[in-house]
Design a protein around this motif. Sequence first.
Motif, short mmCIF file in Angstrom:
data_model
loop_
_atom_site.label_atom_id
_atom_site.label_comp_id
_atom_site.label_asym_id
_atom_site.label_seq_id
_atom_site.Cartn_x
_atom_site.Cartn_y
_atom_site.Cartn_z
N PHE A 175 1.13 0.49 -7.28
CA PHE A 175 0.48 -0.32 -8.40
C PHE A 175 -0.46 0.89 -9.57
O PHE A 175 -2.03 0.64 -9.19
N THR A 176 0.48 1.23 -10.38
CA THR A 176 -0.45 2.20 -11.43
C THR A 176 -1.18 1.33 -12.07
O THR A 176 -2.87 1.42 -12.39
N SER A 177 -1.17 0.48 -12.43
CA SER A 177 -2.78 -0.64 -12.80
C SER A 177 -4.03 -0.75 -12.60
O SER A 177 -4.57 -0.91 -12.98
N ARG A 178 -3.51 -1.00 -11.34
CA ARG A 178 -4.83 -1.08 -10.04
C ARG A 178 -5.42 -0.34 -10.14
O ARG A 178 -6.28 0.55 -8.54
N LYS A 179 -4.46 0.87 -9.77
CA LYS A 179 -4.90 2.67 -8.99
C LYS A 179 -5.05 2.53 -7.42
O LYS A 179 -5.95 2.46 -6.50
N LEU A 220 5.06 -3.29 9.60
CA LEU A 220 3.34 -2.53 8.71
C LEU A 220 3.02 -3.11 6.86
O LEU A 220 4.03 -2.84 7.12
N CYS A 221 2.40 -3.83 6.97
CA CYS A 221 2.31 -3.92 4.96
C CYS A 221 0.52 -3.27 5.25
O CYS A 221 -0.64 -4.24 6.05
N ARG A 222 -0.27 -2.45 4.20
CA ARG A 222 -0.69 -1.68 4.10
C ARG A 222 -1.23 -1.89 2.89
O ARG A 222 -0.42 -0.82 1.86
N LYS A 223 -2.11 -1.40 2.24
CA LYS A 223 -2.56 -1.47 0.63
C LYS A 223 -3.51 0.12 0.86
O LYS A 223 -4.65 0.12 1.54
N ILE A 224 -3.51 1.04 -0.33
CA ILE A 224 -3.76 1.98 0.09
C ILE A 224 -4.99 1.94 -1.32
O ILE A 224 -3.82 2.29 -2.52
N LYS A 225 -5.98 3.34 -1.66
CA LYS A 225 -6.47 3.57 -3.13
C LYS A 225 -5.77 4.28 -3.81
O LYS A 225 -4.43 6.01 -3.00
N ALA A 226 -5.09 5.06 -4.92
CA ALA A 226 -3.66 5.31 -5.06
C ALA A 226 -4.28 6.68 -6.78
O ALA A 226 -3.95 6.32 -6.91
N ALA A 238 1.88 -5.31 0.07
CA ALA A 238 0.41 -4.90 -0.06
C ALA A 238 -0.45 -5.42 -0.86
O ALA A 238 -1.18 -4.90 -0.99
N GLN A 239 0.31 -4.96 -2.45
CA GLN A 239 -0.96 -5.08 -3.98
C GLN A 239 -1.71 -7.04 -3.12
O GLN A 239 -2.47 -7.13 -4.05
N ASN A 240 -1.63 -7.96 -2.29
CA ASN A 240 -1.93 -8.98 -2.06
C ASN A 240 -2.87 -9.26 -0.94
O ASN A 240 -3.08 -9.92 -0.90
N LEU A 241 -3.07 -7.39 -0.59
CA LEU A 241 -3.64 -7.73 1.08
C LEU A 241 -5.05 -7.08 0.27
O LEU A 241 -5.67 -6.39 -0.55
#
Length: 152
Positions: free
Chosen positions: A44-48, A67-73, A130-133
């Motif tokens: 999700f490049t716009s959100r980094k 599993l569903c996970r969001k990480i800083k990118a 994951a973008q909504n987590l």
Amino acid sequence: MDSCVEAASDSILHLPDAQQQPLFSAWLPPSVGLCKINADGVLFTSRKQAGIGVVIRDGEGRLLAALCRKIKAPFMALEVEAKAYEAGMLLARHLGLRDGVLEGPEIGVVNFSHVRRIGNKPAHILARQAQNLVNDVIWIEEIPYCIQQALI
């Protein structure tokens, strides 16, 4: 070094030529008594940020875990894919899976293959979710609503 990571590292170093590997377009179950980890990563490049989705199924296609996970990118796409695979291996270890077999010996063989998105749709859907987590979500022997149709 952790044997799980060590096995994965050894396998990465010995990957066959990518042009020789077949590209599968549909999900195929593993052999009976084994399980398969499908993982995907989405940037999700716009959100980094990035999303990771993992689905583990047995030889009969039954969902063992997801599993569903969001990480800083600050990562590139390939690094996010590697993070997704690592999360899948850790989840499998948590379930007591070794080398794709319940309660087997330490991981000795790890096979990697590329599958087109259509064959990896449940993991891709989870990665996008994951973008909504805020926190990780893990399902054990329960099918997440968002991937029910894709698992069929």
